[in-house]
Design an enzyme around this catalytic site. Structure first.
Site, PDB file in Angstrom:
ATOM      1  N   CYS A   1       0.867  -1.193   0.000  1.00 36.67           N
ATOM      2  CA  CYS A   1       0.000   0.000   0.000  1.00 36.67           C
ATOM      3  C   CYS A   1       0.897   1.234   0.000  1.00 36.67           C
ATOM      4  CB  CYS A   1      -0.987  -0.018   1.167  1.00 36.67           C
ATOM      5  SG  CYS A   1      -0.243   0.073   2.803  1.00 36.67           S
TER       6      CYS A   1
ATOM      7  N   ARG B   1      -3.346  -0.566   5.515  1.00 34.81           N
ATOM      8  CA  ARG B   1      -3.933  -1.657   4.734  1.00 34.81           C
ATOM      9  C   ARG B   1      -3.013  -2.859   4.557  1.00 34.81           C
ATOM     10  NH1 ARG B   1      -5.229   2.124  -0.267  1.00 34.81           N
ATOM     11  NH2 ARG B   1      -3.299   3.010   0.577  1.00 34.81           N
TER      12      ARG B   1
ATOM     13  N   ASP C   1      -8.231   3.744   1.307  1.00 31.63           N
ATOM     14  CA  ASP C   1      -7.276   4.129   2.340  1.00 31.63           C
ATOM     15  C   ASP C   1      -8.034   4.629   3.577  1.00 31.63           C
ATOM     16  OD1 ASP C   1      -5.257   5.142   3.842  1.00 31.63           O
ATOM     17  OD2 ASP C   1      -4.447   6.441   2.278  1.00 31.63           O
TER      18      ASP C   1
HETATM   19  P1  4NP Z   1      -1.817   2.869   4.044  1.00 32.04           P
HETATM   20  O1  4NP Z   1      -2.443   4.245   4.602  1.00 32.04           O
HETATM   21  O2  4NP Z   1      -1.263   3.166   2.679  1.00 32.04           O
HETATM   22  O3  4NP Z   1      -2.971   1.941   4.035  1.00 32.04           O
HETATM   23  O4  4NP Z   1      -0.733   2.473   5.038  1.00 32.04           O
HETATM   24  C1  4NP Z   1      -1.709   5.432   4.662  1.00 32.04           C
HETATM   25  C2  4NP Z   1      -0.888   5.664   5.729  1.00 32.04           C
HETATM   26  C3  4NP Z   1      -0.199   6.854   5.814  1.00 32.04           C
HETATM   27  C4  4NP Z   1      -0.342   7.813   4.837  1.00 32.04           C
HETATM   28  C5  4NP Z   1      -1.163   7.558   3.759  1.00 32.04           C
HETATM   29  C6  4NP Z   1      -1.844   6.372   3.672  1.00 32.04           C
HETATM   30  N1  4NP Z   1       0.350   9.049   4.929  1.00 32.04           N
HETATM   31  O5  4NP Z   1       0.106   9.923   4.081  1.00 32.04           O
HETATM   32  O6  4NP Z   1       1.157   9.230   5.826  1.00 32.04           O
END
Ligand code: 4NP
Length: 155
Positions: free
Chosen positions: A7, A13, A123
């Protein structure tokens, strides 16, 4: 089978996807190696998001020991399958992998449930616990499909 879940942050995720698929594979007595990574570098070394940990634990899965890492081009060589959560992840994996990119190994996770539709696992980063439960259910469903596809005799 070596499977990598990808991800953006490797914090919400893909840690869930790693924990869920590893859990199901172990239950099915499959000797699979499951890992996860993020295309971004914002959270390297961090444990999964508290709500991902909580929702996993409520479903009997411990993801608290995981540590975020960034996807690297050689992951394309080391893994048999690379599942991404959304189309942006797909483009970033392609970009980071450069000449090592292998489209036959890379797919959106939800295409295992609804082939060729390129649906995203949304997300949940800015969302509430409910969204994490929804993400858990989507990923769990896709992981059942993966186990059924690659090891149909096991379930
Ligand atoms: P992930 O969610 O891709 O599911 O781990 C996110 C976690 C952090 C960020 C974006 C999406 N961020 O911008 O820091």
């Amino acid at each position: 089978m070596k499977i990598l879940m990808v991800c953006l942050g490797n914090i919400c995720r893909s840690p869930l996807a790693e924990g869920i698929l590893q859990h199901k594979a172990t239950l099915a007595k499959l000797n699979w190696c499951v890992d996860s990574a993020g295309t971004g570098n914002y959270h390297i070394g961090e444990a999964p998001h508290t709500l991902s940990q909580k929702v996993a634990a409520l479903n009997g899965i411990d993801i608290s020991k995981q540590k975020a890492r960034q996807f690297v081009a050689t992951d394309m060589l080391h893994f048999d399958k690379i599942y991404v959560m959304d189309s942006e992840n797909y483009q970033n994996v392609k970009k980071i992998s450069g000449s090592l990119f292998d489209a036959s190994k890379t797919n959106l996770l939800l295409n295992e449930v609804t082939p060729n539709q390129n649906k995203s696992v949304p997300d949940p980063w800015y969302d509430t616990e409910k969204a994490y439960h929804e993400v858990f259910a989507m990923i769990s469903n896709a992981c059942d499909a993966i186990i059924n596809k690659y090891a149909p005799q096991s379930i």
